[in-house]
Design a protein around this motif. Structure first.
Motif, mmCIF file in Angstrom:
data_model
loop_
_atom_site.group_PDB
_atom_site.id
_atom_site.type_symbol
_atom_site.label_atom_id
_atom_site.label_comp_id
_atom_site.label_asym_id
_atom_site.label_seq_id
_atom_site.Cartn_x
_atom_site.Cartn_y
_atom_site.Cartn_z
ATOM 1 N N LEU A 98 -39.504 -97.801 27.463
ATOM 2 C CA LEU A 98 -40.091 -98.202 28.583
ATOM 3 C C LEU A 98 -39.978 -99.639 28.916
ATOM 4 N N VAL A 99 -39.367 -99.870 30.244
ATOM 5 C CA VAL A 99 -39.232 -101.149 30.548
ATOM 6 C C VAL A 99 -40.316 -101.481 31.993
ATOM 7 N N THR A 100 -41.494 -102.258 31.673
ATOM 8 C CA THR A 100 -42.437 -102.402 32.667
ATOM 9 C C THR A 100 -41.583 -103.661 33.655
ATOM 10 N N GLY A 101 -41.870 -103.598 34.706
ATOM 11 C CA GLY A 101 -41.277 -104.664 35.880
ATOM 12 C C GLY A 101 -39.939 -104.243 35.684
ATOM 13 N N GLY A 102 -39.284 -102.960 35.557
ATOM 14 C CA GLY A 102 -37.880 -102.519 35.559
ATOM 15 C C GLY A 102 -37.205 -102.757 36.715
ATOM 16 N N ALA A 103 -37.809 -102.810 37.891
ATOM 17 C CA ALA A 103 -36.811 -103.037 39.108
ATOM 18 C C ALA A 103 -36.991 -104.286 39.621
ATOM 19 N N ASP A 107 -42.535 -99.846 37.627
ATOM 20 C CA ASP A 107 -42.803 -101.004 38.657
ATOM 21 C C ASP A 107 -43.815 -100.613 39.537
ATOM 22 N N ASN A 108 -44.491 -101.487 40.073
ATOM 23 C CA ASN A 108 -45.272 -101.240 41.335
ATOM 24 C C ASN A 108 -44.606 -101.773 42.553
ATOM 25 N N PHE A 109 -43.619 -102.451 42.451
ATOM 26 C CA PHE A 109 -42.597 -102.790 43.621
ATOM 27 C C PHE A 109 -43.330 -104.054 44.500
ATOM 28 N N PHE A 110 -44.239 -104.872 43.651
ATOM 29 C CA PHE A 110 -44.900 -105.900 44.358
ATOM 30 C C PHE A 110 -43.817 -107.052 44.650
ATOM 31 N N THR A 111 -43.117 -107.561 43.587
ATOM 32 C CA THR A 111 -41.775 -108.362 43.648
ATOM 33 C C THR A 111 -40.306 -107.475 43.148
ATOM 34 N N GLY A 112 -40.641 -106.310 42.847
ATOM 35 C CA GLY A 112 -39.340 -105.406 42.375
ATOM 36 C C GLY A 112 -39.002 -104.738 43.458
ATOM 37 N N SER A 113 -37.827 -104.137 43.397
ATOM 38 C CA SER A 113 -37.323 -103.576 44.605
ATOM 39 C C SER A 113 -36.465 -102.231 44.178
ATOM 40 N N LYS A 114 -36.529 -101.074 45.022
ATOM 41 C CA LYS A 114 -35.730 -99.927 44.523
ATOM 42 C C LYS A 114 -34.329 -100.362 44.741
ATOM 43 N N ASP A 115 -33.687 -101.280 45.568
ATOM 44 C CA ASP A 115 -32.505 -101.668 45.742
ATOM 45 C C ASP A 115 -31.787 -102.047 44.372
ATOM 46 N N ASN A 116 -32.752 -102.868 43.518
ATOM 47 C CA ASN A 116 -32.546 -103.351 42.307
ATOM 48 C C ASN A 116 -31.909 -102.175 41.192
ATOM 49 N N VAL A 117 -32.449 -101.083 41.458
ATOM 50 C CA VAL A 117 -31.862 -99.936 40.515
ATOM 51 C C VAL A 117 -31.317 -98.742 41.174
ATOM 52 N N LYS A 118 -31.149 -98.801 42.633
ATOM 53 C CA LYS A 118 -30.661 -97.585 43.209
ATOM 54 C C LYS A 118 -29.333 -97.149 42.732
ATOM 55 N N HIS A 175 -28.420 -91.808 37.252
ATOM 56 C CA HIS A 175 -28.140 -91.448 35.911
ATOM 57 C C HIS A 175 -29.204 -90.659 35.166
ATOM 58 N N PRO A 176 -28.662 -89.689 34.380
ATOM 59 C CA PRO A 176 -29.335 -88.422 33.583
ATOM 60 C C PRO A 176 -30.318 -88.997 32.972
ATOM 61 N N LYS A 177 -30.311 -90.297 32.280
ATOM 62 C CA LYS A 177 -31.180 -90.811 31.484
ATOM 63 C C LYS A 177 -32.004 -91.857 31.966
ATOM 64 N N PHE A 178 -32.081 -92.032 33.263
ATOM 65 C CA PHE A 178 -32.895 -92.963 33.762
ATOM 66 C C PHE A 178 -34.006 -92.404 34.784
ATOM 67 N N GLU A 179 -35.239 -92.859 34.355
ATOM 68 C CA GLU A 179 -36.332 -92.461 35.337
ATOM 69 C C GLU A 179 -37.219 -93.403 35.881
ATOM 70 N N LEU A 180 -37.333 -93.302 37.408
ATOM 71 C CA LEU A 180 -38.124 -94.557 37.897
ATOM 72 C C LEU A 180 -39.590 -94.122 38.194
ATOM 73 N N ILE A 181 -40.518 -94.659 37.682
ATOM 74 C CA ILE A 181 -42.154 -94.558 37.695
ATOM 75 C C ILE A 181 -42.672 -95.654 38.471
ATOM 76 N N ARG A 182 -43.285 -95.162 39.743
ATOM 77 C CA ARG A 182 -44.029 -96.207 40.241
ATOM 78 C C ARG A 182 -45.535 -96.360 39.999
ATOM 79 N N HIS A 183 -45.974 -97.359 39.271
ATOM 80 C CA HIS A 183 -47.403 -97.729 38.528
ATOM 81 C C HIS A 183 -47.385 -99.024 38.269
#
Length: 312
Positions: free
Chosen positions: A7-12, A34-45, A50-58
């Motif tokens: 788990l990487v919090t602030g991962g985006a 990530d809650n995307f306050f300063t992170g961005s989906k663009d950083n991880v799009k 990738h089959p081993k990557f999961e993005l959770i908005r939290h």
């Protein structure tokens, strides 16, 4: 050995997205939260398919139930512009976020790494800063929500270690830069590059003789991973940063030169509690982690400038 679920919090965010990318290349399964306050989906799009990557908005301020082997707790706005925007929320993210992630780690017996900060040293009275220095921090200033929030998070980590034998790792991150920095984060590298590329005046606070050390993001990610892989008896805290020291004026002039900008340097008053000197003593990182940053400032700036050119 089976691949780990991490788990990487602030991962985006800026650092988090580079860490997710690196860990995926190592074959690990990544939960990016990530809650995307300063992170961005663009950083991880580029990682989404990738089959081993999961993005959770939290938001880490709220508890979450997951099954993981390791946790990198990076969630928290890290630039003064962003962390002062909602200072109470910043303190909550540092403190409640730490409590929630520590609770999760305790439940699933995961190793947990806290991304602390050089700001725990405040405006330091010793130079360079060693891990045994307790700091010189204003507890009720404009930067306190971040500085004291991170100090309290360290306290919680070590109390969980002592009280529950939790396997913790604490790193103190010094100025880090590179691609995917937020262009409006107000930090000196992104500020100078954006101003230079758009022909604005370069804004220097104070007389520009205050110093900083700049670590390229790839070097930092290696330090985080090497710290996580240490045996349980080594908790840190460990400084991670580049010991090369530059004045703010030196950085401004280098950015102007490398961008061939016609920008002029202008001076403004120094913000409250802005540190005069900042440079890590990385003796412990070198000895225990066999870690030394290898990317020189000019090389890192070149890559960062190329990234910001795509943003304009």
């Amino acid at each position: 050995m089976a691949n780990k679920r991490i788990l990487v919090t602030g991962g985006a965010g800026f650092i988090g997205s580079h860490l997710c990318e690196y860990l995926l290349k190592q074959g690990e399964e990544i939960l990016c939260l990530d809650n995307f306050f300063t992170g961005s989906k663009d950083n991880v799009k580029h990682l989404m398919k990738h089959p081993k990557f999961e993005l959770i908005r939290h938001d880490v301020v709220e508890p979450i139930l997951l099954e993981v082997d390791q946790i990198y707790n990076l969630a928290c706005p890290a630039s003064p512009v962003h962390y002062q925007y909602n200072s109470i929320k910043t303190a909550k993210t540092s403190i409640l976020g730490a409590l929630n992630m520590l609770g999760l780690a305790k439940r699933v017996k995961a190793t947990i790494l806290q991304a602390s900060t050089s700001e725990v040293y405040g405006d330091p009275l010793i130079h360079p800063q060693r891990e045994d220095y307790w700091g010189n921090v204003n507890p009720n200033g404009l930067r306190s929500c971040y500085d004291e929030g991170k100090r309290c998070a360290e306290t919680l980590f070590f109390d969980y270690h002592r009280q529950h034998a939790l396997n913790i790792k604490v790193v103190r991150i010094f100025n880090t830069y590179g691609p995917r920095m937020h262009p409006q984060d107000g930090r000196v590298v992104s500020n100078f590059i954006m101003q230079a590329l758009t022909g604005q005046d370069i804004t220097v606070y104070g007389n520009g003789l205050q110093t900083r050390s700049f670590c390229y993001v790839d070097d930092l990610v290696m330090g985080l991973v090497q710290m996580m892989d240490q045996s349980a008896d080594f908790t840190g805290p460990v400084n991670l940063g580049n010991p090369g020291e530059f004045t703010i004026l030196e950085l401004a002039n280098k950015v102007i030169e490398m961008t061939s900008s016609k920008s002029k340097i202008t001076f403004r008053p120094l913000p409250q509690d802005d540190p005069v000197q900042r440079r890590p003593d990385i003796s412990i990182a070198t000895e225990k982690l066999n870690w030394n940053p290898s990317v020189q400032l000019e090389e890192g700036l070149k890559k960062t400038i190329e990234y910001f050119k795509t943003m304009i």
